[in-house]
Design a protein around this motif. Structure first.
Motif, PDB file in Angstrom:
ATOM      1  N   GLY A  57      23.531 -47.618 -28.090  1.00 15.26           N
ATOM      2  CA  GLY A  57      22.611 -48.618 -27.492  1.00 15.26           C
ATOM      3  C   GLY A  57      22.802 -48.935 -26.110  1.00 15.26           C
ATOM      4  N   GLY A  58      23.965 -49.266 -25.888  1.00 13.81           N
ATOM      5  CA  GLY A  58      23.914 -49.756 -24.485  1.00 13.81           C
ATOM      6  C   GLY A  58      24.373 -48.599 -23.352  1.00 13.81           C
TER       7      GLY A  58
ATOM      8  N   VAL B 137      28.027 -44.076 -36.803  1.00 15.49           N
ATOM      9  CA  VAL B 137      27.001 -43.789 -36.497  1.00 15.49           C
ATOM     10  C   VAL B 137      26.176 -44.382 -35.333  1.00 15.49           C
ATOM     11  N   ASN B 138      26.586 -45.531 -34.792  1.00 16.09           N
ATOM     12  CA  ASN B 138      26.219 -46.078 -33.449  1.00 16.09           C
ATOM     13  C   ASN B 138      27.212 -45.835 -32.397  1.00 16.09           C
ATOM     14  N   VAL B 139      28.009 -44.893 -32.455  1.00 15.96           N
ATOM     15  CA  VAL B 139      28.724 -44.631 -31.248  1.00 15.96           C
ATOM     16  C   VAL B 139      28.611 -43.097 -30.829  1.00 15.96           C
ATOM     17  N   ILE B 140      28.661 -43.064 -29.429  1.00 16.18           N
ATOM     18  CA  ILE B 140      28.494 -41.743 -28.849  1.00 16.18           C
ATOM     19  C   ILE B 140      30.100 -41.224 -28.955  1.00 16.18           C
ATOM     20  N   PRO B 141      29.880 -39.958 -29.247  1.00 14.38           N
ATOM     21  CA  PRO B 141      31.182 -39.304 -29.736  1.00 14.38           C
ATOM     22  C   PRO B 141      32.250 -39.005 -28.305  1.00 14.38           C
ATOM     23  N   GLY B 142      33.306 -39.088 -28.546  1.00 12.56           N
ATOM     24  CA  GLY B 142      34.122 -39.180 -27.203  1.00 12.56           C
ATOM     25  C   GLY B 142      34.851 -37.647 -27.433  1.00 12.56           C
ATOM     26  N   ARG B 143      34.986 -37.291 -28.679  1.00 13.41           N
ATOM     27  CA  ARG B 143      35.821 -36.181 -28.787  1.00 13.41           C
ATOM     28  C   ARG B 143      35.147 -35.435 -29.947  1.00 13.41           C
TER      29      ARG B 143
END
Length: 433
Positions: free
Chosen positions: A235-236, A279-285
């Motif tokens: 979201g941020g 589910v609420n985290v942008i994939p970093g890898r």
């Protein structure tokens, strides 16, 4: 148009199908078919096939690589052998024809020569390879590499899902790893290798043909790929500040399909996992796989270079880092023209006017055996759109009957060629080895 097989061939084909059913009952799981290298089920399958080989008139043995072997001598004892067969191991939740059909066709073909082996200028050997699929230890063609004498020492450290090493599994099976070299054949001891196998594709079914000649076996390369970006709050983090590894990886997956389809190469991403996975985290890898197959190494490697180029372009545009690690390589194996001709002659003998020719998109034991002998393959139509590695795998008994007739005729054609040029074949292989 293919003429109908005679009643004798249909009866033999029914026997092959029944034996496929018998082998399918030998499984490490009560709910599905799975028979892996050096398991109790492997031993039972070898023992059962050895019984059938004996009934066919072959002398039998299990070699130092756990391959089940049988032999009929030719015009005189000790002649080089024409090797025919396939593999007896399976994938998990397998069908009952991949590999097994080829072994049982070979046993039936050998039985046809048992009473007239004196006609052959070579011995006829049947082999049921112990591990083509690589299901247990993750590395395919273990049995055929043992036969070819190309079994690398580092494979002894391979371990299965329970942590049992290949070395320990050999010992538990009653084999001595130090004697693996005794399975190896010398080039001068073999005339060639012929394998019958289900097509594992839809092309024969689409053409309404029972059989095809294989021109080459796919050259495959496999990679572990990684796209690395920056994990962040879903979201941020505004879009213009995101370095989303999953979006970059997904874009590359589409590019893999685009490049491969345009070139006739087969590219597959079969596995993808995003981290950290919230589910609420942008994939970093993102870690994902790539499997590339082609009829020639040149085409496969050209497509690989283009995929890598596009991956780097995507990574640069999205502020990501792209990495690739090769985990498997098997170069393409060209089937020997003279053995292709023998199989084509066999197919014509069985009633087809002009045999269909195609390259195999899947790997086979012939890739390893080619180190010590010329190889060729006969494909048998696989129904339901060519489904394989599945309980839905199916072949028609009439196609099996036609395959038996074609396989027998191919062996006769090989014999005629060896008689016509008795010194050329062995010396060519020996010189190339």
């Amino acid at each position: 148009m293919t003429r109908a097989p005679g009643p004798g061939s249909l009866a033999a084909a029914e026997r092959v199908m029944q034996r496929c059913d018998r082998l399918a009952e030998i499984s490490g799981s009560p709910d599905l078919l799975e028979r892996v290298h050096l398991s109790p089920e492997h031993r039972r399958a070898n023992e059962l096939v050895a019984e059938w080989m004996t009934q066919a008139g072959l002398s039998t043995w299990q070699d130092a690589g756990a391959n089940q072997c049988g032999r009929i001598e030719g015009a005189e004892p000790g002649l080089p052998a024409l090797l025919i067969g396939s593999h007896l191991d399976t994938v998990r939740d397998a069908g009952r024809y991949d590999g097994m059909l080829g072994v049982l066709l070979a046993v039936e073909v050998a039985a046809r020569f048992a009473s007239r082996a004196a006609e052959l200028p070579f011995a006829l050997e049947v082999v049921g390879f112990s591990d083509e699929e690589g299901t247990r230890f993750g590395n395919a063609l273990l049995g055929s590499h043992a036969l070819a004498g190309t079994f690398p020492p580092e494979w002894w450290g391979l371990a299965d899902g329970d942590g049992v090493t290949l070395r320990q599994a050999f010992a538990d099976f009653g084999l001595d790893p130090a004697r693996i070299g005794r399975a190896a054949r010398r080039p001068e001891s073999l005339i060639g290798y012929l394998e019958a196998h289900i097509e594992q594709g839809p092309y024969l079914e689409e053409a309404d043909l029972p059989l095809a000649v294989v021109t080459s076996i796919a050259g495959a390369r496999r990679f572990e790929l990684t796209m690395t970006g920056v994990a962040g709050h879903a979201g941020g983090t505004p879009y213009e500040r995101r370095h989303d590894a999953l979006i970059g990886a997904s874009e590359l997956v589409v590019e893999v399909e685009s490049v491969a389809r345009a070139s006739g190469v087969i590219g597959t991403v079969g596995r993808m996992q995003a981290f950290p996975g919230g589910v609420n985290v942008i994939p970093g890898r993102v870690e994902f796989s790539l499997d590339l197959r082609a009829s020639t190494d040149h085409e496969r490697d050209r497509v690989l270079a283009e995929i890598i180029r596009r991956a780097n372009v995507i990574a640069e545009r999205r502020g990501l880092r792209f990495e690739s690690t090769e985990i498997y390589r098997a170069d393409a194996t060209a089937c020997a023209p003279w053995l292709q001709d023998a199989i084509a002659s066999g197919i014509r003998h069985a009633g087809s006017e002009e045999p269909m020719a195609m390259w195999s998109r899947a790997g086979h034991d012939g890739m390893a055996v080619s180190a010590v002998a010329d190889v060729a393959m006969l494909f048998v139509r696989c129904g339901r759109g060519g489904i394989s590695h599945s309980p839905d795998e199916i072949v028609d008994v009439r196609d099996v009957a036609v395959a038996l007739d074609a396989y027998e005729a191919a062996v006769v054609e090989v014999a005629e060629r060896v008689r016509a040029e008795p010194g050329r074949l062995g010396s060519d292989r020996l010189g190339a080895a």
